[in-house]
Design a protein around this motif. Structure first.
Motif, PDB file in Angstrom:
ATOM      1  N   GLY A  31       0.796  -1.208   0.000  1.00 28.73           N
ATOM      2  CA  GLY A  31       0.000   0.000   0.000  1.00 28.73           C
ATOM      3  C   GLY A  31       0.833   1.263   0.000  1.00 28.73           C
ATOM      4  O   GLY A  31       0.361   2.308   0.422  1.00 28.73           O
ATOM      5  N   LEU A  32       2.061   1.183  -0.444  1.00 30.94           N
ATOM      6  CA  LEU A  32       2.951   2.336  -0.458  1.00 30.94           C
ATOM      7  C   LEU A  32       2.941   3.013  -1.823  1.00 30.94           C
ATOM      8  O   LEU A  32       2.770   2.365  -2.849  1.00 30.94           O
ATOM      9  CB  LEU A  32       4.387   1.905  -0.138  1.00 30.94           C
ATOM     10  N   THR A  33       3.164   4.312  -1.807  1.00 28.59           N
ATOM     11  CA  THR A  33       3.293   5.021  -3.074  1.00 28.59           C
ATOM     12  C   THR A  33       4.655   4.701  -3.671  1.00 28.59           C
ATOM     13  O   THR A  33       5.538   4.169  -2.998  1.00 28.59           O
ATOM     14  CB  THR A  33       3.169   6.541  -2.869  1.00 28.59           C
ATOM     15  N   LYS A  34       4.834   5.071  -4.928  1.00 31.15           N
ATOM     16  CA  LYS A  34       6.102   4.787  -5.596  1.00 31.15           C
ATOM     17  C   LYS A  34       7.246   5.536  -4.907  1.00 31.15           C
ATOM     18  O   LYS A  34       8.341   4.995  -4.731  1.00 31.15           O
ATOM     19  CB  LYS A  34       6.020   5.184  -7.063  1.00 31.15           C
ATOM     20  N   ALA A  35       6.994   6.767  -4.502  1.00 31.11           N
ATOM     21  CA  ALA A  35       8.026   7.544  -3.812  1.00 31.11           C
ATOM     22  C   ALA A  35       8.404   6.889  -2.486  1.00 31.11           C
ATOM     23  O   ALA A  35       9.596   6.836  -2.132  1.00 31.11           O
ATOM     24  CB  ALA A  35       7.531   8.965  -3.579  1.00 31.11           C
ATOM     25  N   GLU A  36       7.432   6.388  -1.749  1.00 27.70           N
ATOM     26  CA  GLU A  36       7.720   5.730  -0.482  1.00 27.70           C
ATOM     27  C   GLU A  36       8.505   4.442  -0.698  1.00 27.70           C
ATOM     28  O   GLU A  36       9.420   4.133   0.059  1.00 27.70           O
ATOM     29  CB  GLU A  36       6.421   5.428   0.269  1.00 27.70           C
TER      30      GLU A  36
END
Length: 59
Positions: A31-36
């Protein structure tokens, strides 16, 4: 006197609990964004480099 327990219901409840735990784990992982994800990967690589840099050479 002991309480009568339906073992099938207990088994299903345990399976539902395990599935909920796995779902929570997957949400945290995927559930993480690409940046994270990129930041997390970069931090892991940095920590690995720091660990390798501090390693002693064996003769």
């Amino acid at each position: 006197m002991a309480e009568i327990v339906n073992l099938r219901l207990v088994r299903k409840a345990r399976a539902r609990g395990a599935a909920a735990d796995k779902a929570a784990q997957n949400r945290a992982l995927h559930g993480l964004t690409k940046a994270e994800r990129t930041r997390q990967k970069t931090e892991a690589e940095r920590a690995a480099r720091m660990l390798d840099g501090a390693r002693r050479e064996e003769d």
